[in-house]
Scaffold this active site. Sequence first.
Site, PDB file in Angstrom:
ATOM      1  N   ARG A  50       0.845  -1.198   0.000  1.00 43.06           N
ATOM      2  CA  ARG A  50       0.000   0.000   0.000  1.00 43.06           C
ATOM      3  C   ARG A  50       0.878   1.245   0.000  1.00 43.06           C
ATOM      4  O   ARG A  50       1.010   1.937   1.011  1.00 43.06           O
ATOM      5  CB  ARG A  50      -0.922  -0.030   1.223  1.00 43.06           C
ATOM      6  CG  ARG A  50      -1.877  -1.213   1.202  1.00 43.06           C
ATOM      7  CD  ARG A  50      -2.534  -1.411   2.556  1.00 43.06           C
ATOM      8  NE  ARG A  50      -3.493  -2.519   2.533  1.00 43.06           N
ATOM      9  CZ  ARG A  50      -4.052  -3.036   3.615  1.00 43.06           C
ATOM     10  NH1 ARG A  50      -3.755  -2.558   4.805  1.00 43.06           N
ATOM     11  NH2 ARG A  50      -4.904  -4.042   3.514  1.00 43.06           N
ATOM     12  N   ASP A  52       2.405   4.908  -0.383  1.00 41.41           N
ATOM     13  CA  ASP A  52       1.833   6.197   0.008  1.00 41.41           C
ATOM     14  C   ASP A  52       1.704   7.145  -1.175  1.00 41.41           C
ATOM     15  O   ASP A  52       2.251   6.903  -2.255  1.00 41.41           O
ATOM     16  CB  ASP A  52       2.701   6.855   1.081  1.00 41.41           C
ATOM     17  CG  ASP A  52       2.689   6.108   2.400  1.00 41.41           C
ATOM     18  OD1 ASP A  52       1.704   5.401   2.655  1.00 41.41           O
ATOM     19  OD2 ASP A  52       3.667   6.239   3.164  1.00 41.41           O
ATOM     20  N   TYR A 110      13.134  -1.697  -2.172  1.00 38.96           N
ATOM     21  CA  TYR A 110      12.811  -0.283  -2.365  1.00 38.96           C
ATOM     22  C   TYR A 110      14.066   0.485  -2.750  1.00 38.96           C
ATOM     23  O   TYR A 110      15.182   0.137  -2.337  1.00 38.96           O
ATOM     24  CB  TYR A 110      12.250   0.326  -1.080  1.00 38.96           C
ATOM     25  CG  TYR A 110      10.807   0.006  -0.803  1.00 38.96           C
ATOM     26  CD1 TYR A 110       9.787   0.797  -1.317  1.00 38.96           C
ATOM     27  CD2 TYR A 110      10.462  -1.094  -0.018  1.00 38.96           C
ATOM     28  CE1 TYR A 110       8.457   0.499  -1.049  1.00 38.96           C
ATOM     29  CE2 TYR A 110       9.130  -1.393   0.249  1.00 38.96           C
ATOM     30  CZ  TYR A 110       8.136  -0.582  -0.264  1.00 38.96           C
ATOM     31  OH  TYR A 110       6.816  -0.870  -0.009  1.00 38.96           O
ATOM     32  N   ARG A 197      11.498   5.549   4.498  1.00 37.77           N
ATOM     33  CA  ARG A 197      11.679   7.007   4.480  1.00 37.77           C
ATOM     34  C   ARG A 197      12.316   7.516   5.781  1.00 37.77           C
ATOM     35  O   ARG A 197      13.061   8.498   5.765  1.00 37.77           O
ATOM     36  CB  ARG A 197      10.337   7.689   4.219  1.00 37.77           C
ATOM     37  CG  ARG A 197       9.835   7.445   2.797  1.00 37.77           C
ATOM     38  CD  ARG A 197       8.350   7.746   2.649  1.00 37.77           C
ATOM     39  NE  ARG A 197       8.045   9.138   2.942  1.00 37.77           N
ATOM     40  CZ  ARG A 197       6.790   9.603   3.045  1.00 37.77           C
ATOM     41  NH1 ARG A 197       5.757   8.786   2.876  1.00 37.77           N
ATOM     42  NH2 ARG A 197       6.591  10.880   3.312  1.00 37.77           N
TER      43      ARG A 197
END
Length: 246
Positions: A50, A52, A110, A197
């Site tokens: 999911r 962002d 990522y 992040r």
Amino acid sequence: MRRILLVIAYDGTNYVGWQKQQNGLSVEEVMNKTISKFLNEEIEVIGASRTDSGVHAYGNVAVFDTESKIPADKFSFALNERLPEDIRVQQSMEVEANFHPRKCDCIKTYCYRILNRRHMIPTERFYSTFVYSPLDVEKMRAASTYIVGEHDFKSFCSAGSQAKSTVRTIYNLDIDKDGDMITIVIRGNGFLYNMVRIIVGTLIKVGLGVYPPEHVEEIVAAKDRGMAGQTVAAQGLTLVGIEYLE
């Protein structure tokens, strides 16, 4: 009934994220509407990650169930003719009816991009975060060694997470610099809310000299979000891919 798996790439700039929300258009909503109209069935896709608002993907995974007899590998071509140009299906295949993209063991990768130079380049504004002050990449690499491995990553989880456990395993964390672009690639068995992040925000603090590299070990041990760095901007983050394990 058949279950079809899609590998989906998208530019997240114009979307509120993957998951359907009340405050704007999501990638999930676009996929549901496009597939439903194409098949003349009520389709609800199930996504693996999911992402962002503003986050991009090269290889997010989703599945949907259908009565259609269309060959599974043809769905990618058919849907790409109907989807907006910032969403493209990279692969489509049939999977077992009980396959669930969020409940199977996997490795997620990522990538985060940092533009580190005196002035911003406008064409990079949606695909990296800009840092004006010079970053010490060697110190960032030294700090990253304290992230790799199995740890309780509570210090790197934003409030609002629904995870039952904050323990995760990071297999690799690689930091490369090419000209003014610093690229951070992280592979792990799962990630908490905003975890990548916050890790990047912490490494930036190290690169700026705010924290010494060894302080990251203390941050991990503290299990306290207040100890870690800022949550960096979403647009620098891309979900590279998801590898499912046997």
